[in-house]
Design a protein around this motif. Sequence first.
Motif, short mmCIF file in Angstrom:
data_model
loop_
_atom_site.label_atom_id
_atom_site.label_comp_id
_atom_site.label_asym_id
_atom_site.label_seq_id
_atom_site.Cartn_x
_atom_site.Cartn_y
_atom_site.Cartn_z
N SER A 1 0.82 -1.22 0.00
CA SER A 1 0.00 0.00 0.00
C SER A 1 0.84 1.26 0.00
O SER A 1 0.47 2.27 -0.58
CB SER A 1 -0.93 0.01 1.22
OG SER A 1 -1.76 -1.12 1.22
N ASN A 2 2.01 1.20 0.63
CA ASN A 2 2.80 2.42 0.77
C ASN A 2 4.26 2.06 0.99
O ASN A 2 4.57 1.08 1.69
CB ASN A 2 2.29 3.26 1.95
CG ASN A 2 2.95 4.62 2.02
OD1 ASN A 2 3.38 5.15 1.01
ND2 ASN A 2 3.04 5.17 3.21
N VAL A 3 5.15 2.84 0.37
CA VAL A 3 6.59 2.65 0.54
C VAL A 3 7.18 3.95 1.07
O VAL A 3 6.97 5.02 0.49
CB VAL A 3 7.27 2.28 -0.79
CG1 VAL A 3 8.78 2.20 -0.61
CG2 VAL A 3 6.73 0.95 -1.32
N ILE A 4 7.87 3.88 2.20
CA ILE A 4 8.53 5.04 2.80
C ILE A 4 10.03 4.80 2.79
O ILE A 4 10.50 3.76 3.28
CB ILE A 4 8.04 5.28 4.23
CG1 ILE A 4 6.53 5.55 4.25
CG2 ILE A 4 8.79 6.43 4.88
CD1 ILE A 4 5.96 5.69 5.65
N VAL A 5 10.77 5.75 2.25
CA VAL A 5 12.23 5.65 2.21
C VAL A 5 12.81 6.77 3.05
O VAL A 5 12.52 7.95 2.83
CB VAL A 5 12.75 5.74 0.77
CG1 VAL A 5 14.28 5.68 0.76
CG2 VAL A 5 12.17 4.62 -0.10
N LYS A 6 13.62 6.40 4.04
CA LYS A 6 14.30 7.37 4.89
C LYS A 6 15.79 7.27 4.61
O LYS A 6 16.39 6.20 4.72
CB LYS A 6 14.03 7.07 6.37
CG LYS A 6 12.60 7.31 6.79
CD LYS A 6 12.27 8.80 6.81
CE LYS A 6 10.90 9.08 7.34
NZ LYS A 6 10.61 10.52 7.40
N GLN A 7 16.41 8.37 4.27
CA GLN A 7 17.81 8.38 3.87
C GLN A 7 18.68 9.09 4.90
O GLN A 7 18.29 10.11 5.46
CB GLN A 7 17.96 9.06 2.50
CG GLN A 7 17.23 8.33 1.38
CD GLN A 7 17.30 9.11 0.07
OE1 GLN A 7 17.18 10.32 0.05
NE2 GLN A 7 17.51 8.39 -1.04
N ASP A 8 19.88 8.49 5.11
CA ASP A 8 20.93 9.13 5.90
C ASP A 8 20.39 9.64 7.25
O ASP A 8 20.41 10.83 7.55
CB ASP A 8 21.57 10.28 5.12
CG ASP A 8 22.26 9.76 3.86
OD1 ASP A 8 22.74 8.61 3.87
OD2 ASP A 8 22.30 10.51 2.87
N MET A 9 19.94 8.69 8.05
CA MET A 9 19.34 9.05 9.33
C MET A 9 20.36 9.08 10.45
O MET A 9 21.22 8.21 10.56
CB MET A 9 18.22 8.06 9.69
CG MET A 9 17.09 8.01 8.69
SD MET A 9 15.71 7.02 9.26
CE MET A 9 14.94 8.17 10.41
N THR A 10 20.25 10.11 11.31
CA THR A 10 21.10 10.21 12.50
C THR A 10 20.52 9.33 13.60
O THR A 10 19.39 8.81 13.48
CB THR A 10 21.17 11.66 12.99
OG1 THR A 10 19.86 12.06 13.41
CG2 THR A 10 21.63 12.60 11.88
N LYS A 11 21.25 9.18 14.69
CA LYS A 11 20.75 8.37 15.79
C LYS A 11 19.47 8.97 16.37
O LYS A 11 18.50 8.26 16.66
CB LYS A 11 21.81 8.24 16.88
CG LYS A 11 21.33 7.35 18.05
CD LYS A 11 22.35 7.28 19.17
CE LYS A 11 21.82 6.39 20.30
NZ LYS A 11 22.72 6.34 21.45
N GLU A 12 19.48 10.27 16.52
CA GLU A 12 18.29 10.94 17.05
C GLU A 12 17.09 10.73 16.14
O GLU A 12 15.96 10.48 16.59
CB GLU A 12 18.56 12.44 17.23
CG GLU A 12 17.38 13.20 17.82
CD GLU A 12 17.66 14.68 17.96
OE1 GLU A 12 16.72 15.43 18.31
OE2 GLU A 12 18.81 15.10 17.71
N GLN A 13 17.32 10.80 14.84
CA GLN A 13 16.24 10.61 13.88
C GLN A 13 15.71 9.17 13.91
O GLN A 13 14.50 8.94 13.81
CB GLN A 13 16.70 10.98 12.48
CG GLN A 13 16.91 12.48 12.28
CD GLN A 13 17.56 12.81 10.96
OE1 GLN A 13 18.21 11.95 10.34
NE2 GLN A 13 17.42 14.05 10.53
N LEU A 14 16.62 8.20 14.03
CA LEU A 14 16.19 6.81 14.11
C LEU A 14 15.34 6.57 15.36
O LEU A 14 14.29 5.92 15.30
CB LEU A 14 17.42 5.89 14.13
CG LEU A 14 18.11 5.66 12.78
CD1 LEU A 14 19.48 5.03 12.99
CD2 LEU A 14 17.25 4.78 11.87
N ASP A 15 15.81 7.09 16.49
CA ASP A 15 15.05 6.93 17.73
C ASP A 15 13.66 7.55 17.61
O ASP A 15 12.64 6.95 17.95
CB ASP A 15 15.80 7.60 18.89
CG ASP A 15 16.82 6.65 19.53
OD1 ASP A 15 16.54 5.44 19.58
OD2 ASP A 15 17.88 7.13 19.96
N LYS A 16 13.60 8.78 17.09
CA LYS A 16 12.33 9.49 17.00
C LYS A 16 11.40 8.84 15.98
O LYS A 16 10.18 8.70 16.21
CB LYS A 16 12.57 10.96 16.61
CG LYS A 16 11.30 11.79 16.59
CD LYS A 16 11.62 13.25 16.26
CE LYS A 16 10.37 14.09 16.24
NZ LYS A 16 10.63 15.50 15.90
#
Length: 782
Positions: free
Chosen positions: A588-603
Amino acid sequence: MRNKVILTVLTLFLVAGMANGFTQNARKYFKVGEDFVKTGKYQDALTQFSKAIEMDPDFSKAYLSRGKVYEQINQPEEALNDYNRALVFLPKDADTYYCTGRIYNQLGKYKEALDALNKATRLARRNVEAYQEKAKALISLEKYKKAIGAADTALLLQKDAVGYYLHGTANEHLGNFSLAEQDYNKSANADHRFIDPHLSQAKMALDLDRTDLAMKECNKALQIDDKNIKAYLLRSKVYVKQLDYPNAINDISRILLVEPDNADMFFLRGTYYQKFNQHPYAIADFTKVISLQPDKPEAYFQRARSYEEILDMKHAVKDYQTLARRFEDNIKAEKLLKAAQERLYELNRESDPPVVALAVPKPVGKNTIEIPGNMAEVILKGTITDQSDLASVKINGKEIHTEKTDDGYEFLANANLSDTDRLVIAASDIYNNETKMEYAIRRTEINPPQVELLAPYASDNGEVYLESTEPMLYIEGQIKDESLIKDIKIEGVLASYRPDDNNPRFSATIDIKNKKSFQVTVEDIYGNQTNKVFTLNREAAALGQDNPMGKTWAIFIENSNYQTFASLDGPPKDISLMKKALANYQISNVIVKQDMTKEQLDKFFSIELRDLVRSNHVNSLLIWYAGHGKFINETGYWIPVDAARDDEFTYYNINNLKAALQTYSNWVTHTLVVTDACESGPTFYQAMRSIPEERSCDDWQATKFKSSQVFSSAGYELAVDNSQFTRTFANTLANNPNACLPIESIVKKVTVAVVKNNQQRPQFGKIAGLEDENGTFFFISR
């Protein structure tokens, strides 16, 4: 034939007998009712007459008797109904027409009364009372000459007090005062206990300023009835004409002993106290009137006058202000208010300047305001307090309107500040006390708000994936802006949000029937505006109906541009390969997250993805990580792009991922984590001793029961740019000829390929601590 005739005759006799029986019973009830009337038991009489009518609906005497009882207990409407019913059976009965006309007169229906009384006098030309009632109706209809004619006829038939009285009343209305006086005297002489001619002659004499005659007639009336309110009222007015206020006040006080809640009498006595210069007593009476009739403007007006007389200007002005506010049409009150304010002007003179408080825009510090950098006109809102009324308020030299409130004044104005860096608010009161407030102007940001949809999810290019074909769509999202938000509209529909929140969340339900897109319009308090269009994608709605896995989302974490670790070219290629392979499946949906920091991964995993999954009702979730990884002390780590070498604290512990996924369990049925970086670690998953058997899509337990699975490469080193793991995974998806593909089939092929390539065996198992009911993850073909 003979038998039929006999039967008919018997039936007629039976019917006649029953009718006669009903009639006899009706007369019995009627007779009992008459006995009750004689003893004054009217309610019992009503019951008996009603039963008689029920037994015999044509019983005219019962209607007449019941009507008279209704008159006795002061229910004229019911009496009138009964008289009119009786007329149906007695269309030529003069007495019934007379009774009907009399009741119409009581009810103020004079035309109907006249019509009934005309019929009564035509049927019985010697009915004195009918002519008298006709005269009353004609007087009420202001047909005075005809009233004299009716009274004359009544007097020809019978010279009595009522006839002379009605004759006199008609003459008085025609201005024949001498004749009226003669008629009133004849009426009084005809019946020494008849009070009405004395009262009428007293009123007429008072109107003609014949106070001695008026007083004489009032006293005669009180000799007849020493509790007569009309007589005391008239005599009080005679006393006032004679300037005898104490006696006038005493007569009104006698009335109030009988009627203690008569507001009109309290008001009248208050005016007498004023004329007698007894203003404290007058104030007490007007206050009583206001308590009984709060909407009587004259009471406020007269009380204010008495307050003025005792120099209580504060309360006088308050009453005048109440008049001006509550009774705007009372021009006299407005004039007196102006006069009172003029007299108070000097008494209230003070020297304190007005106090100005600017509320919007709210000052920063003491003397600075912030406005958007591109805004020429600014809305200014604030308050001004002062002991006195304001005379003038100006903003940068321009007069503005102010609104008076209980606490002072409020202002709301537009100011053009395009050519100035100063704002000056000048206020002065009626005594020329003046205040000037100067503010430096600081220009603020002009960036438009950013719109993010949370439910349904929207891709980066603004495409919204619908989960159903319903015509109404519930929308939930968040606004990000440096300023507070003034307005949020979706297709013209006002969205619900908290205006006082920074970066507020919003929601609304809109109609998307036959629409391909919808627009979200957002404006912040500084006028910065965003119009964002979202395209509706209905393919997922159709997929979801046939997908046993329900709504399925794929989340890709693509870390390649590292700060301290070697950058990678492989993850973008791997993710592209996987997205292409999944294109043929019901995702149904594809989300791509690029070059994530630790804070971004946690959040992202702890908050953002959790909220998206919940808001969008996601059933199945694939999470794929491509990037560097570490395996330290039996624990797997994903390496954020901002991680420091040899600093384990800066890595993303995938046990944190497990903790986050545990919060999804209320909504997600199937979870599959794929990590092409390092081994997940024994604390993250329960390893399978061997690859489990392939599952079937027809196995309802496999699709409906929960599954929590992980599939990871087993390398302990950093990622490489050429991943056999991902390549085989994607090829297995791309070359699958079946309607569905279980993860066990993919694991089997990937494992064979990786081992054949002399790499360590990948690890597949259940995620420890997450609910698993022996379901599994299927990739369902389109």
